[in-house]
Design an enzyme around this catalytic site. Structure first.
Site, PDB file in Angstrom:
ATOM      1  CD  GLU A  54      -2.811  -1.101  -0.085  1.00 35.76           C
ATOM      2  OE1 GLU A  54      -3.306  -0.040  -0.505  1.00 35.76           O
ATOM      3  OE2 GLU A  54      -2.957  -2.187  -0.679  1.00 35.76           O
ATOM      4  CD1 TRP A  78      -1.369  -0.315  -3.892  1.00 32.89           C
ATOM      5  CD2 TRP A  78      -1.768   0.885  -5.749  1.00 32.89           C
ATOM      6  NE1 TRP A  78      -1.987  -1.132  -4.825  1.00 32.89           N
ATOM      7  CE2 TRP A  78      -2.232  -0.421  -5.965  1.00 32.89           C
ATOM      8  CE3 TRP A  78      -1.900   1.824  -6.774  1.00 32.89           C
ATOM      9  CZ2 TRP A  78      -2.831  -0.816  -7.162  1.00 32.89           C
ATOM     10  CZ3 TRP A  78      -2.490   1.430  -7.967  1.00 32.89           C
ATOM     11  CH2 TRP A  78      -2.948   0.120  -8.153  1.00 32.89           C
ATOM     12  CD1 TRP A 110     -17.971  14.004 -17.357  1.00 32.34           C
ATOM     13  CD2 TRP A 110     -18.533  12.071 -16.397  1.00 32.34           C
ATOM     14  NE1 TRP A 110     -16.861  13.187 -17.361  1.00 32.34           N
ATOM     15  CE2 TRP A 110     -17.183  11.999 -16.785  1.00 32.34           C
ATOM     16  CE3 TRP A 110     -19.116  10.956 -15.778  1.00 32.34           C
ATOM     17  CZ2 TRP A 110     -16.400  10.869 -16.567  1.00 32.34           C
ATOM     18  CZ3 TRP A 110     -18.328   9.840 -15.562  1.00 32.34           C
ATOM     19  CH2 TRP A 110     -16.987   9.800 -15.946  1.00 32.34           C
ATOM     20  CG  ASN A 145      -8.447   1.819   0.198  1.00 27.85           C
ATOM     21  OD1 ASN A 145      -8.310   2.809  -0.513  1.00 27.85           O
ATOM     22  ND2 ASN A 145      -8.312   0.581  -0.259  1.00 27.85           N
ATOM     23  CD1 TRP A 163     -13.640  11.398 -14.032  1.00 27.48           C
ATOM     24  CD2 TRP A 163     -12.052  12.080 -12.623  1.00 27.48           C
ATOM     25  NE1 TRP A 163     -12.598  11.891 -14.777  1.00 27.48           N
ATOM     26  CE2 TRP A 163     -11.613  12.308 -13.941  1.00 27.48           C
ATOM     27  CE3 TRP A 163     -11.209  12.429 -11.566  1.00 27.48           C
ATOM     28  CZ2 TRP A 163     -10.368  12.881 -14.237  1.00 27.48           C
ATOM     29  CZ3 TRP A 163      -9.978  12.997 -11.853  1.00 27.48           C
ATOM     30  CH2 TRP A 163      -9.570  13.216 -13.174  1.00 27.48           C
ATOM     31  CD1 TRP A 175     -11.160  10.965  -5.769  1.00 29.42           C
ATOM     32  CD2 TRP A 175     -13.061  10.405  -6.818  1.00 29.42           C
ATOM     33  NE1 TRP A 175     -12.192  11.077  -4.864  1.00 29.42           N
ATOM     34  CE2 TRP A 175     -13.364  10.744  -5.473  1.00 29.42           C
ATOM     35  CE3 TRP A 175     -14.099  10.009  -7.661  1.00 29.42           C
ATOM     36  CZ2 TRP A 175     -14.680  10.688  -4.973  1.00 29.42           C
ATOM     37  CZ3 TRP A 175     -15.401   9.970  -7.162  1.00 29.42           C
ATOM     38  CH2 TRP A 175     -15.678  10.301  -5.840  1.00 29.42           C
TER      39      TRP A 175
HETATM   40  P1  FAD Z   1      -3.367   1.782   5.314  1.00 25.26           P
HETATM   41  O1  FAD Z   1      -4.237   0.762   4.688  1.00 25.26           O
HETATM   42  O2  FAD Z   1      -2.825   1.497   6.652  1.00 25.26           O
HETATM   43  O3  FAD Z   1      -2.176   2.051   4.287  1.00 25.26           O
HETATM   44  C1  FAD Z   1      -0.917   2.586   4.696  1.00 25.26           C
HETATM   45  C2  FAD Z   1      -0.581   3.841   3.926  1.00 25.26           C
HETATM   46  O4  FAD Z   1      -0.398   3.555   2.551  1.00 25.26           O
HETATM   47  C3  FAD Z   1      -1.669   4.902   3.967  1.00 25.26           C
HETATM   48  O5  FAD Z   1      -1.580   5.658   5.135  1.00 25.26           O
HETATM   49  C4  FAD Z   1      -1.386   5.699   2.708  1.00 25.26           C
HETATM   50  O6  FAD Z   1      -0.357   6.634   2.915  1.00 25.26           O
HETATM   51  C5  FAD Z   1      -0.874   4.627   1.757  1.00 25.26           C
HETATM   52  N1  FAD Z   1      -1.966   4.119   0.909  1.00 25.26           N
HETATM   53  C6  FAD Z   1      -2.822   3.123   1.200  1.00 25.26           C
HETATM   54  N2  FAD Z   1      -3.640   2.876   0.161  1.00 25.26           N
HETATM   55  C7  FAD Z   1      -3.291   3.748  -0.803  1.00 25.26           C
HETATM   56  C8  FAD Z   1      -3.765   4.001  -2.115  1.00 25.26           C
HETATM   57  N3  FAD Z   1      -4.753   3.291  -2.671  1.00 25.26           N
HETATM   58  N4  FAD Z   1      -3.189   5.005  -2.827  1.00 25.26           N
HETATM   59  C9  FAD Z   1      -2.176   5.723  -2.306  1.00 25.26           C
HETATM   60  N5  FAD Z   1      -1.689   5.525  -1.072  1.00 25.26           N
HETATM   61  C10 FAD Z   1      -2.235   4.553  -0.331  1.00 25.26           C
HETATM   62  N6  FAD Z   1      -4.973   8.392   0.426  1.00 25.26           N
HETATM   63  C11 FAD Z   1      -4.411   9.514   0.897  1.00 25.26           C
HETATM   64  O7  FAD Z   1      -3.423   9.450   1.635  1.00 25.26           O
HETATM   65  N7  FAD Z   1      -4.927  10.739   0.563  1.00 25.26           N
HETATM   66  C12 FAD Z   1      -6.014  10.882  -0.244  1.00 25.26           C
HETATM   67  O8  FAD Z   1      -6.425  12.007  -0.531  1.00 25.26           O
HETATM   68  C13 FAD Z   1      -6.633   9.700  -0.737  1.00 25.26           C
HETATM   69  N8  FAD Z   1      -7.754   9.757  -1.511  1.00 25.26           N
HETATM   70  C14 FAD Z   1      -8.316   8.597  -1.995  1.00 25.26           C
HETATM   71  C15 FAD Z   1      -9.441   8.681  -2.836  1.00 25.26           C
HETATM   72  C16 FAD Z   1     -10.025   7.518  -3.354  1.00 25.26           C
HETATM   73  C17 FAD Z   1     -11.227   7.619  -4.260  1.00 25.26           C
HETATM   74  C18 FAD Z   1      -9.465   6.265  -3.034  1.00 25.26           C
HETATM   75  C19 FAD Z   1     -10.081   5.009  -3.580  1.00 25.26           C
HETATM   76  C20 FAD Z   1      -8.363   6.176  -2.209  1.00 25.26           C
HETATM   77  C21 FAD Z   1      -7.772   7.326  -1.681  1.00 25.26           C
HETATM   78  N9  FAD Z   1      -6.637   7.270  -0.823  1.00 25.26           N
HETATM   79  C22 FAD Z   1      -6.068   8.434  -0.368  1.00 25.26           C
HETATM   80  C23 FAD Z   1      -5.971   5.986  -0.537  1.00 25.26           C
HETATM   81  C24 FAD Z   1      -6.432   5.253   0.723  1.00 25.26           C
HETATM   82  O9  FAD Z   1      -7.812   5.142   0.749  1.00 25.26           O
HETATM   83  C25 FAD Z   1      -5.948   5.898   2.018  1.00 25.26           C
HETATM   84  O10 FAD Z   1      -4.561   6.159   1.947  1.00 25.26           O
HETATM   85  C26 FAD Z   1      -6.202   4.992   3.218  1.00 25.26           C
HETATM   86  O11 FAD Z   1      -7.562   4.693   3.341  1.00 25.26           O
HETATM   87  C27 FAD Z   1      -5.694   5.649   4.486  1.00 25.26           C
HETATM   88  O12 FAD Z   1      -5.928   4.847   5.596  1.00 25.26           O
HETATM   89  P2  FAD Z   1      -4.746   4.135   6.368  1.00 25.26           P
HETATM   90  O13 FAD Z   1      -3.692   5.129   6.710  1.00 25.26           O
HETATM   91  O14 FAD Z   1      -5.348   3.382   7.492  1.00 25.26           O
HETATM   92  O15 FAD Z   1      -4.175   3.168   5.252  1.00 25.26           O
END
Ligand code: FAD
Length: 475
Positions: free
Chosen positions: A278, A281, A310, A345, A363, A386
């Site tokens: 993650e 990502w 849209w 997420n 979007w 997005w």
């Molecule tokens: P964990 O699951 O513990 O993951 C660890 C870290 O990995 C996160 O803190 C984050 O820094 C990174 N990460 C995890 N998943 C992703 C991902 N898909 N893309 C990029 N980084 C990721 N994340 C943001 O930090 N900022 C945003 O503005 C953001 N907007 C999002 C919008 C959409 C539509 C979607 C689908 C995802 C988005 N995410 C965003 C990614 C993700 O949802 C969040 O990082 C995550 O939910 C944060 O929770 P956590 O720290 O417990 O994540």
């Protein structure tokens, strides 16, 4: 010599490349500066909760720096353009010889930094920038043809290979300067001239120590259960570290090193690697932003999707924003976002899909709304998420794969625990009907203070397929 550290989204003293470099010479006078730019933040739709979090983090970093003998000045001007002039004046007044800062990769930020480098060069200030907010710098993980990957899995594989060749170093906090600790008497502002909103300090306590404590705790046990727990919004199964990473209170290197300290085979271990992936990502989306800067201008990665027609549906957009669509999992998720400034997420994926594929709303409306609410709002991750959900991105969900919001709810919040928490009006609905509460209301002749579904999923799905197919045929 006077060394200035310009803090931006790197609000920490541990593992901070610019700060570390500025402190290398024991005799230099080291000072730090943060410039708030409310006009720019408004243009970027920054959430008031994020502004509050930044403010609290700044006060924390100001205290930590003072203990090291480094004053942190907090200044304010309208936007990035004005911040260039402010920095110029500040350097003149403080007789700065060298400026140290960590790169930001978005287009506006890079333009500002280029301007700063030019103007300070004329003023004889040496400027040094650092790749700091990523594990590996943009442009350093490339295909055999020396191009940026467009697909995540091979990017991740190449990324891990690079990590195995040598881990990025984690830098210590600076030593106390020769003059010793200073007071934090504040000659700066009392707060930003930007709306701020309270943050739930139980879930997102401010400060570097709180972030490090959460990281440690997560890497001990929860990370091993992450693969099973991470899709269940009713569980506390994810790290909740995103806000710290987005504001730079924590670095990804600190995450990597803590993980490997606790799980030395983390790069190979399938269980633990799921979480590390993650973080990769996060890197992928930032590397993409640098390779394709038009993403910062909210252009779709896949060109033909520009032709999708849209729907202009203000009421639908409002219902989605307020959590009143009549689809319980979508509404509970949006209420979580509106209340906490954070959304799980899995739910970000479900709600984004609903806006785009069920309501056929652009979007970018969703991207903007998320940004305006999220504590962890980050252009690269938000845009990436997005564009993934809207099927306009690279390595995105294919446009014909459309989430069914009811079955998604049944799968990931089977008993409705999460839904009941955020939608008190559905607390009485039995488990069997929690994802279709109006069926229960009809059968048991109860009245529900909850909207009927604003769209019929099957019909909406077909409409979306038609719109995407029409756009594809045009090209
Ligand atoms: P964990 O699951 O513990 O993951 C660890 C870290 O990995 C996160 O803190 C984050 O820094 C990174 N990460 C995890 N998943 C992703 C991902 N898909 N893309 C990029 N980084 C990721 N994340 C943001 O930090 N900022 C945003 O503005 C953001 N907007 C999002 C919008 C959409 C539509 C979607 C689908 C995802 C988005 N995410 C965003 C990614 C993700 O949802 C969040 O990082 C995550 O939910 C944060 O929770 P956590 O720290 O417990 O994540």
């Amino acid at each position: 010599a006077t060394h200035l550290v310009w803090l931006r989204n790197d609000l920490r003293i541990n593992d901070n490349s610019a700060l570390h470099a500025a402190c290398r010479s024991a005799n230099a006078r080291v000072i730090a500066l943060f410039i708030a730019t409310p006009g720019q933040w408004a243009q970027h739709h920054m959430a008031p909760k994020q502004a509050e979090f930044i403010w609290q983090s700044l006060l924390d970093v100001q205290r930590s720096l003072a203990k090291k003998g480094i004053p942190l000045h907090i200044a304010e001007c309208d936007d990035f353009t004005a911040s260039v002039a402010l920095l110029q004046d500040f350097c003149r007044e403080q007789r700065v010889d060298r400026l140290f800062y960590n790169y930001q990769y978005e287009v506006n930020e890079r333009q500002r930094d280029a301007m700063v480098e030019r103007t300070l060069f004329d003023q004889d200030v040496m400027v040094q920038g650092f790749d700091d907010s990523l594990l590996l710098p943009p442009g350093s993980v490339l295909t055999g043809n020396r191009e940026m990957y467009k697909v995540f899995t091979p990017f991740s594989r190449a990324f891990v290979k690079r990590l195995k060749e040598g881990l990025p170093e984690c830098l210590p906090a600076p030593d106390v300067r020769n003059g010793g600790a200073i007071d934090t008497h504040d000659h700066s502002l009392t707060a930003f001239n930007y709306p701020r909103e309270a943050v739930d300090a139980r879930l997102f306590p401010a400060g570097e120590q709180a972030a490090i404590a959460r990281l440690r705790e997560f890497c001990q046990q929860p990370v091993t259960e992450y693969p099973e727990q991470r899709d269940l919004p009713a569980r506390d199964g994810t790290s909740r570290l995103s806000v710290y990473l987005a504001t730079g209170v924590l670095s990804p290197r600190q995450c990597l090193h803590r993980l490997l300290k606790q799980h030395p085979r983390g790069l190979e271990d399938q269980q633990v690697f799921v979480w590390l992936n993650e973080l990769i990502w996060r890197e992928f989306y930032r590397h993409l932003l640098v390779a394709w800067p038009s993403l910062c201008r909210h252009q779709p990665f896949t060109r033909w999707t520009r032709g999708v027609k849209w729907r202009d549906d203000k009421q639908g957009l409002l219902a989605w924003q307020q959590g009143k669509t009549g689809y319980p999992i979508v509404d509970a998720a949006m209420r979580q976002l509106n209340s906490l400034g954070w959304m799980h997420n899995r739910l970000r994926m479900i709600t984004a899909s609903f806006l785009v594929k069920d309501l056929l709303i652009d979007w970018r409306e969703g991207e903007r709304y998320f940004m305006s609410q999220l504590l962890d709002g980050d252009l690269a991750a938000n845009n990436g998420g997005w564009q993934w959900a809207a099927s306009t991105g690279t390595d995105a969900a294919p446009y014909f794969r459309i989430f069914n919001p009811t079955t998604q709810g049944e799968r990931f919040d089977k008993s409705g625990e999460f839904i009941r928490h955020w939608l008190p009006e559905l607390r009485a609905v039995p488990e069997k009907y929690i994802h279709q509460p109006h069926e229960w209301a009809k059968k048991s002749q109860q009245s529900l203070d909850y909207p009927l579904p604003i769209v019929e999923h099957k019909q909406a799905r077909q409409q979306t397929l038609d719109a995407f197919e029409a756009a594809r045929k045009q090209t």
